[in-house]
Design a protein around this motif. Structure first.
Motif, mmCIF file in Angstrom:
data_model
loop_
_atom_site.group_PDB
_atom_site.id
_atom_site.type_symbol
_atom_site.label_atom_id
_atom_site.label_comp_id
_atom_site.label_asym_id
_atom_site.label_seq_id
_atom_site.Cartn_x
_atom_site.Cartn_y
_atom_site.Cartn_z
ATOM 1 N N GLN A 84 0.861 -1.188 0.000
ATOM 2 C CA GLN A 84 0.000 0.000 0.000
ATOM 3 C C GLN A 84 0.902 1.245 0.000
ATOM 4 O OE1 GLN A 84 -2.598 0.219 3.443
ATOM 5 N NE2 GLN A 84 -4.353 0.363 2.098
ATOM 6 N N CYS A 87 -9.213 3.794 12.369
ATOM 7 C CA CYS A 87 -9.217 3.116 11.077
ATOM 8 C C CYS A 87 -9.605 4.085 9.969
ATOM 9 C CB CYS A 87 -10.238 1.980 11.168
ATOM 10 S SG CYS A 87 -10.421 0.993 9.706
ATOM 11 N N LYS A 114 -16.223 1.949 3.503
ATOM 12 C CA LYS A 114 -15.381 0.746 3.531
ATOM 13 C C LYS A 114 -14.120 1.014 4.350
ATOM 14 C CE LYS A 114 -13.147 -2.635 0.585
ATOM 15 N NZ LYS A 114 -12.817 -3.082 -0.747
ATOM 16 N N LYS A 115 -13.890 0.153 5.351
ATOM 17 C CA LYS A 115 -12.699 0.310 6.191
ATOM 18 C C LYS A 115 -11.457 -0.170 5.442
ATOM 19 C CE LYS A 115 -15.090 -0.219 10.590
ATOM 20 N NZ LYS A 115 -16.371 -0.835 10.268
ATOM 21 N N GLY A 116 -10.321 0.474 5.737
ATOM 22 C CA GLY A 116 -9.072 0.115 5.078
ATOM 23 C C GLY A 116 -7.926 -0.009 6.063
ATOM 24 N N HIS A 117 -6.726 0.200 5.559
ATOM 25 C CA HIS A 117 -5.478 0.129 6.345
ATOM 26 C C HIS A 117 -4.680 1.398 6.103
ATOM 27 C CE1 HIS A 117 -6.369 -4.212 6.334
ATOM 28 N NE2 HIS A 117 -5.687 -4.210 7.468
ATOM 29 N N GLU A 172 -8.646 7.047 -1.503
ATOM 30 C CA GLU A 172 -8.696 5.691 -2.064
ATOM 31 C C GLU A 172 -7.468 4.864 -1.690
ATOM 32 O OE1 GLU A 172 -10.988 4.038 -4.169
ATOM 33 O OE2 GLU A 172 -12.403 5.658 -3.731
ATOM 34 N N ALA A 193 -6.291 4.096 0.991
ATOM 35 C CA ALA A 193 -6.499 3.260 2.182
ATOM 36 C C ALA A 193 -7.148 1.913 1.858
ATOM 37 C CB ALA A 193 -7.334 4.005 3.213
ATOM 38 N N ILE A 194 -7.753 1.815 0.682
ATOM 39 C CA ILE A 194 -8.370 0.537 0.289
ATOM 40 C C ILE A 194 -7.734 0.000 -0.995
ATOM 41 C CG2 ILE A 194 -10.563 0.910 1.492
ATOM 42 C CD1 ILE A 194 -11.743 1.828 -1.228
ATOM 43 N N THR A 195 -6.580 0.552 -1.336
ATOM 44 C CA THR A 195 -5.877 0.121 -2.543
ATOM 45 C C THR A 195 -4.623 -0.633 -2.166
ATOM 46 O OG1 THR A 195 -6.646 2.071 -3.752
ATOM 47 C CG2 THR A 195 -4.748 0.914 -4.657
ATOM 48 N N ASP A 196 -4.570 -1.898 -2.561
ATOM 49 C CA ASP A 196 -3.311 -2.617 -2.487
ATOM 50 C C ASP A 196 -3.063 -3.189 -3.881
ATOM 51 O OD1 ASP A 196 -5.302 -4.516 -2.305
ATOM 52 O OD2 ASP A 196 -4.354 -5.677 -0.739
#
Length: 190
Positions: free
Chosen positions: A100, A123, A129-132, A171, A173-176
């Motif tokens: 990420q 978070c 939508k929760k992310g990292h 975005e 945070a939810i993009t890997d």
């Protein structure tokens, strides 16, 4: 003190090669992640698993600690626990993904402020939508370390939802990045 556990134990099967070493603007993907955290935390631990010898030279160059999770095939929570063991005396720890590369330093600083104001879990969230990365308070470390094979970090988060604070983020945070196509698409946005 605040730490970060960066997860880098996976096999990168869909990518076909060690994705954390793939370059984005001339630097390995993992270096981008580490650089963001170096600006705000006291210590970083990268958790390795599959073929750790590929990543160790980069971590040495960046002067970052690492540990090897020999049980990485048993799931992500085993890697989280392995990294957390090295930071268990810290006040709070971020759990982050090694793939990420656009973690925003401003988000990390805001998350720390929200934690200082009493949150036990902070978070990022994007359109619900929760992310990292997720920041965990020290009071939850024993619970995380006690998770069984079929349990997840989200189980801890759900049990403490009254102490959860979410921060709207981008975005990133939810993009890997998991596939060669995903990497190419990402490079166009970067």
């Amino acid at each position: 003190m605040i730490g970060a556990v960066i997860l880098g134990a996976g096999e990168s099967r869909r990518m076909g090669t060690q994705k954390l070493l793939l370059e984005i603007k001339g630097r390995p993907m993992l270096e981008w992640v580490i650089d963001s955290f170096k600006k705000v935390v006291d210590e970083i631990v990268v958790v390795l698993g599959h073929r750790p010898e590929l990543l160790i030279p980069l971590l040495r160059r960046l002067d970052v600690k690492w540990t090897v999770n020999v049980n990485y095939l048993d799931g992500m929570v085993t890697s989280v626990k392995e990294g957390l063991k090295m930071l268990k005396d810290f006040d709070a720890v971020f759990v982050a993904l090694g793939d990420q590369p656009l973690v925003e330093v401003d988000f990390l600083k805001k998350a720390i402020e929200v934690w200082k104001n009493g949150a036990k879990v902070v978070c990022p969230v994007v359109k619900g939508k929760k992310g990292h990365p997720v920041l965990f308070d020290r009071s939850l470390f024993d619970e995380i370390l006690g998770l069984g094979k079929d349990q997840f970090l989200r189980d801890v988060i759900h049990r403490h939802k009254e102490d959860l604070r979410t921060l709207e983020s981008g975005e990133w945070a939810i993009t890997d990045i998991d596939t060669p196509e995903g990497l190419e698409a990402f490079k166009w946005k970067f």
